[in-house]
Design a protein around this motif. Sequence first.
Motif, PDB file in Angstrom:
ATOM      1  N   VAL A 233       0.850  -1.192   0.000  1.00  0.00           N
ATOM      2  CA  VAL A 233       0.000   0.000   0.000  1.00  0.00           C
ATOM      3  C   VAL A 233       0.887   1.243   0.000  1.00  0.00           C
ATOM      4  N   THR A 234       0.690   2.124  -0.997  1.00  0.00           N
ATOM      5  CA  THR A 234       1.465   3.359  -1.072  1.00  0.00           C
ATOM      6  C   THR A 234       0.687   4.546  -0.509  1.00  0.00           C
ATOM      7  N   TRP A 235      -0.636   4.488  -0.577  1.00  0.00           N
ATOM      8  CA  TRP A 235      -1.491   5.551  -0.036  1.00  0.00           C
ATOM      9  C   TRP A 235      -2.805   4.932   0.401  1.00  0.00           C
ATOM     10  N   CYS A 236      -3.381   5.486   1.442  1.00  0.00           N
ATOM     11  CA  CYS A 236      -4.590   4.919   2.021  1.00  0.00           C
ATOM     12  C   CYS A 236      -5.542   6.048   2.410  1.00  0.00           C
ATOM     13  N   GLY A 237      -6.790   6.001   1.935  1.00  0.00           N
ATOM     14  CA  GLY A 237      -7.794   6.996   2.309  1.00  0.00           C
ATOM     15  C   GLY A 237      -8.162   6.863   3.777  1.00  0.00           C
ATOM     16  N   LYS A 238      -8.668   7.932   4.363  1.00  0.00           N
ATOM     17  CA  LYS A 238      -8.940   7.938   5.810  1.00  0.00           C
ATOM     18  C   LYS A 238     -10.274   7.299   6.198  1.00  0.00           C
ATOM     19  N   ASN A 239     -11.132   6.955   5.229  1.00  0.00           N
ATOM     20  CA  ASN A 239     -12.457   6.416   5.553  1.00  0.00           C
ATOM     21  C   ASN A 239     -12.587   4.908   5.372  1.00  0.00           C
ATOM     22  N   ILE A 240     -11.501   4.182   5.332  1.00  0.00           N
ATOM     23  CA  ILE A 240     -11.576   2.733   5.144  1.00  0.00           C
ATOM     24  C   ILE A 240     -11.916   2.078   6.484  1.00  0.00           C
ATOM     25  N   LEU A 241     -13.005   1.331   6.471  1.00  0.00           N
ATOM     26  CA  LEU A 241     -13.476   0.645   7.670  1.00  0.00           C
ATOM     27  C   LEU A 241     -13.458  -0.862   7.438  1.00  0.00           C
TER      28      LEU A 241
ATOM     29  N   ALA B  37      -9.402  -2.760  -9.117  1.00  0.00           N
ATOM     30  CA  ALA B  37     -10.138  -3.809  -8.410  1.00  0.00           C
ATOM     31  C   ALA B  37     -10.964  -3.191  -7.288  1.00  0.00           C
ATOM     32  N   VAL B  38     -11.893  -3.998  -6.764  1.00  0.00           N
ATOM     33  CA  VAL B  38     -12.688  -3.608  -5.603  1.00  0.00           C
ATOM     34  C   VAL B  38     -12.672  -4.775  -4.640  1.00  0.00           C
ATOM     35  N   GLY B  39     -12.478  -4.479  -3.358  1.00  0.00           N
ATOM     36  CA  GLY B  39     -12.433  -5.555  -2.375  1.00  0.00           C
ATOM     37  C   GLY B  39     -13.064  -5.169  -1.061  1.00  0.00           C
ATOM     38  N   LYS B  40     -12.965  -6.087  -0.119  1.00  0.00           N
ATOM     39  CA  LYS B  40     -13.524  -5.893   1.214  1.00  0.00           C
ATOM     40  C   LYS B  40     -12.366  -5.699   2.193  1.00  0.00           C
ATOM     41  N   ALA B  41     -12.435  -4.636   2.992  1.00  0.00           N
ATOM     42  CA  ALA B  41     -11.365  -4.313   3.925  1.00  0.00           C
ATOM     43  C   ALA B  41     -11.290  -5.327   5.065  1.00  0.00           C
ATOM     44  N   VAL B  42     -10.083  -5.815   5.323  1.00  0.00           N
ATOM     45  CA  VAL B  42      -9.820  -6.695   6.454  1.00  0.00           C
ATOM     46  C   VAL B  42      -9.329  -5.850   7.630  1.00  0.00           C
ATOM     47  N   LEU B  43      -8.685  -4.720   7.302  1.00  0.00           N
ATOM     48  CA  LEU B  43      -8.152  -3.800   8.303  1.00  0.00           C
ATOM     49  C   LEU B  43      -8.674  -2.393   8.047  1.00  0.00           C
ATOM     50  N   SER B  44      -8.646  -1.553   9.073  1.00  0.00           N
ATOM     51  CA  SER B  44      -9.047  -0.155   8.916  1.00  0.00           C
ATOM     52  C   SER B  44      -7.845   0.679   8.456  1.00  0.00           C
ATOM     53  N   THR B  45      -8.079   1.937   8.130  1.00  0.00           N
ATOM     54  CA  THR B  45      -7.027   2.839   7.664  1.00  0.00           C
ATOM     55  C   THR B  45      -5.842   2.876   8.626  1.00  0.00           C
ATOM     56  N   ARG B  46      -6.107   3.087   9.904  1.00  0.00           N
ATOM     57  CA  ARG B  46      -5.039   3.195  10.890  1.00  0.00           C
ATOM     58  C   ARG B  46      -4.212   1.920  10.968  1.00  0.00           C
TER      59      ARG B  46
ATOM     60  N   VAL C 140      -2.720  -9.272   5.264  1.00  0.00           N
ATOM     61  CA  VAL C 140      -3.694  -8.881   4.246  1.00  0.00           C
ATOM     62  C   VAL C 140      -4.435  -7.625   4.700  1.00  0.00           C
ATOM     63  N   ALA C 141      -4.536  -6.643   3.808  1.00  0.00           N
ATOM     64  CA  ALA C 141      -5.277  -5.412   4.085  1.00  0.00           C
ATOM     65  C   ALA C 141      -6.666  -5.480   3.459  1.00  0.00           C
ATOM     66  N   ILE C 142      -6.725  -5.957   2.190  1.00  0.00           N
ATOM     67  CA  ILE C 142      -7.982  -6.003   1.440  1.00  0.00           C
ATOM     68  C   ILE C 142      -8.097  -7.342   0.724  1.00  0.00           C
ATOM     69  N   LYS C 143      -9.254  -7.987   0.831  1.00  0.00           N
ATOM     70  CA  LYS C 143      -9.534  -9.194   0.055  1.00  0.00           C
ATOM     71  C   LYS C 143     -10.306  -8.771  -1.188  1.00  0.00           C
ATOM     72  N   ILE C 144      -9.765  -9.081  -2.350  1.00  0.00           N
ATOM     73  CA  ILE C 144     -10.354  -8.649  -3.611  1.00  0.00           C
ATOM     74  C   ILE C 144     -11.630  -9.445  -3.910  1.00  0.00           C
ATOM     75  N   ARG C 145     -12.687  -8.703  -4.279  1.00  0.00           N
ATOM     76  CA  ARG C 145     -13.959  -9.307  -4.639  1.00  0.00           C
ATOM     77  C   ARG C 145     -14.171  -9.292  -6.155  1.00  0.00           C
ATOM     78  N   ASP C 146     -13.757  -8.202  -6.797  1.00  0.00           N
ATOM     79  CA  ASP C 146     -13.973  -8.031  -8.236  1.00  0.00           C
ATOM     80  C   ASP C 146     -12.796  -7.246  -8.795  1.00  0.00           C
ATOM     81  N   SER C 147     -12.230  -7.716  -9.909  1.00  0.00           N
ATOM     82  CA  SER C 147     -11.077  -7.017 -10.486  1.00  0.00           C
ATOM     83  C   SER C 147     -11.235  -6.892 -11.993  1.00  0.00           C
ATOM     84  N   LEU C 148     -10.271  -6.246 -12.627  1.00  0.00           N
ATOM     85  CA  LEU C 148     -10.317  -6.027 -14.073  1.00  0.00           C
ATOM     86  C   LEU C 148      -9.617  -7.132 -14.854  1.00  0.00           C
TER      87      LEU C 148
END
Length: 155
Positions: A99-107, A122-131, A140-148
């Motif tokens: 991860v190079t950058w992370c938005g502050k609203n990831i829950l 891609a779009v995935g489901k967060a396993v961890l929050s921003t902090r 793992v930070a994000i589990k991918i659900r749908d990708s290109l």
Amino acid sequence: MDSVLKIKCTLDALFGQGVSKCLPKDVTISYSKNTGRIKHVFQNDVLLCTLRTDGGLAITPYFAQILLKSKKFKENCLEIDDESKAFVQQGSSVFCKHVTWCGKNILIGGDVPILHNGKVIAVGKAVLSTRMIKSFKKGVAIKIRDSLKSLDSGV
């Protein structure tokens, strides 16, 4: 309540006030035959999102790219490095160290668009929050659900 208004309110609640302004005007909505509830939202026969039974939205990478026009929506996104781009496009999970950058609203449990050079891959489901993503170097930070993957491979 009007169906399009319900979609707009849900977008604003999940991703930030004003994100719904990016919703295309020409959307069509499909409903469940059993319950009569909103099931899918389409634009020109392209799936934008699916409404979950828990009130959440499962957005597609295509819809995430449309919503990226909103600055507020970008705070729900995550940017990855060049090294992991190919793996994420194939549907592999995003690890904290990539991860190079992370938005502050990831829950935890929320939908997270994965960006590379400003484009949704891609779009995935967060396993961890921003902090947590910012402080951890492993895991793992994000589990991918749908990708290109289907668009890039020429299938």
